[in-house]
Enzyme design. Structure first.
Site, PDB file in Angstrom:
ATOM      1  N   THR A  56       0.814  -1.212   0.000  1.00 43.62           N
ATOM      2  CA  THR A  56       0.000   0.000   0.000  1.00 43.62           C
ATOM      3  C   THR A  56       0.847   1.261   0.000  1.00 43.62           C
ATOM      4  OG1 THR A  56      -1.789  -1.150   1.159  1.00 43.62           O
ATOM      5  CG2 THR A  56      -1.818   1.250   1.247  1.00 43.62           C
ATOM      6  N   THR A  92       1.036  -4.711   4.197  1.00 46.72           N
ATOM      7  CA  THR A  92       0.828  -5.006   5.611  1.00 46.72           C
ATOM      8  C   THR A  92       0.129  -6.335   5.875  1.00 46.72           C
ATOM      9  OG1 THR A  92      -1.285  -3.811   5.650  1.00 46.72           O
ATOM     10  CG2 THR A  92       0.709  -2.550   6.152  1.00 46.72           C
ATOM     11  N   ASP A  93      -0.570  -6.899   4.889  1.00 50.57           N
ATOM     12  CA  ASP A  93      -1.372  -8.090   5.160  1.00 50.57           C
ATOM     13  C   ASP A  93      -0.535  -9.263   5.647  1.00 50.57           C
ATOM     14  OD1 ASP A  93      -3.576  -6.672   4.412  1.00 50.57           O
ATOM     15  OD2 ASP A  93      -3.950  -7.754   2.544  1.00 50.57           O
ATOM     16  N   SER A 152       0.976  -7.673  -0.669  1.00 48.83           N
ATOM     17  CA  SER A 152       1.618  -8.633   0.231  1.00 48.83           C
ATOM     18  C   SER A 152       1.086 -10.042   0.055  1.00 48.83           C
ATOM     19  CB  SER A 152       1.454  -8.186   1.690  1.00 48.83           C
ATOM     20  OG  SER A 152       0.100  -8.087   2.046  1.00 48.83           O
TER      21      SER A 152
END
Length: 329
Positions: free
Chosen positions: A13, A87-88, A55
């Site tokens: 992101t 971030t996932d 991710s």
């Protein structure tokens, strides 16, 4: 004199922009170039793109390249390395990288919850704080770190605690290692001794280790329908302190008797698994007597990666038990 820090980018992101309606964020090479050219006082930042992907699309070969480039950068004089990542699965990549990172210089992973084009985009500040951490002498010896919202987390303890907040990450059980205060890194605890490292890098394809969730009326009957030899290992996200239903136990015993390692974590956010509190059918004592391994304070996703990394190097059953014992709670 400027301190050299290397920036490696996998996208996420932090390197995405949105459409005019504020939705549908997607990778944007221009956004990445702008962020990678960020100027930070006293730091000479050198950027290298490895990929620009979400991710969910990061693979072991990406992380192997991260390790190779990061080691080269540190050996050539970089004070530390920063990696951008979606971030996932950021906590998973940080954990896996920490198994192999073998330099005193920090490898710092960061990202963003808001795309680069959004109001209040958090990417620039996170990148700034990550670079400051990478350059800080106080971060040396801490291994792989995650920096988000001015907090510095240890890779083995960090978890994504919110799918929306810019303060998306938390650490358990000890809390953040430090906070970034301008150009300073302020430790909140002593840098702990690191868990034993693996050698080299992750293999291109990790062994097949699914994670199944235990719960109400869940007896893991899927295991009855898998062809023999399908699983290299299994992780269970157990209830409570690491429990499954009594009906699930024969299925797990069959796997264990066939030599398939079974690791039991807990789906609960804090507290970890136990080894001695309960002794009813399907409890942690029953599972241990059957030959299962308890994951301690490792959540299911990290337990899965540790088991995969160990299986990839043909670790013995004893070695697997010893590695997980380091996370006993």
């Amino acid at each position: 004199m400027s301190l050299p820090v290397t920036l490696l980018t996998l996208g996420g992101t932090i390197f995405m922009t949105q459409g005019a309606d504020g939705g549908h964020a997607a990778p944007d090479a221009a956004a990445g170039e702008r962020l990678a050219s960020t100027l930070i006082d006293g730091v000479e930042l050198t950027a290298h793109e490895i990929a620009n992907v979400s991710s969910s699309d990061v693979r072991p070969h990406h992380l192997a390249e991260v390790l190779e480039r990061a080691r080269q950068a540190v050996d050539a004089g970089a004070r530390g390395v920063v990696l951008t990542h979606g971030t996932d699965t950021l906590e998973e990549s940080a954990f896996l990288l920490n198994r192999y990172w073998d330099r005193e210089a920090p490898l710092v992973v960061t990202g963003a919850m808001r795309p680069a084009s959004a109001l209040g985009a958090d990417g620039p500040s996170n990148l700034h704080d990550a670079v400051r951490t990478a350059a800080s002498p106080q971060a040396r010896g801490a291994g792989v770190l995650v920096v988000f919202d001015a907090h510095v987390h240890l890779a083995d303890q960090v978890t994504k605690a919110s799918s929306r907040s810019v303060s998306a990450f938390a650490s358990a059980p000890s809390g953040p290692l430090a906070i970034v205060d301008g150009a300073e890194l302020r430790l909140l605890q002593l840098v702990p001794e690191r868990v034993a490292r693996r050698t080299g890098s992750p293999t291109e394809h990790l062994p097949a280790v699914p994670a199944l969730m235990a719960g109400l009326d869940e007896d893991l009957d899927l295991l009855d329908h898998l062809p023999e030899g399908t699983l290299a290992g299994l992780v269970i996200a157990g209830v409570g302190m690491g429990h499954v239903s009594p009906v699930a136990m024969p299925r797990l015993r069959r796997l264990l008797e066939a030599g398939v390692p079974v690791v039991v974590a807990t789906r609960i956010a804090s507290g970890g698994t136990s080894t001695h509190h309960y002794a009813y059918p399907g409890s942690e004592v029953d599972l241990l007597e059957a030959g299962a391994i308890m994951a301690g304070h490792l959540p299911p996703a990290k337990a899965r990666l540790l088991l995969q990394a160990l299986l990839a190097e043909d670790a013995t059953a004893g070695t697997i038990r010893e590695e997980f014992a380091a996370y006993a709670s």
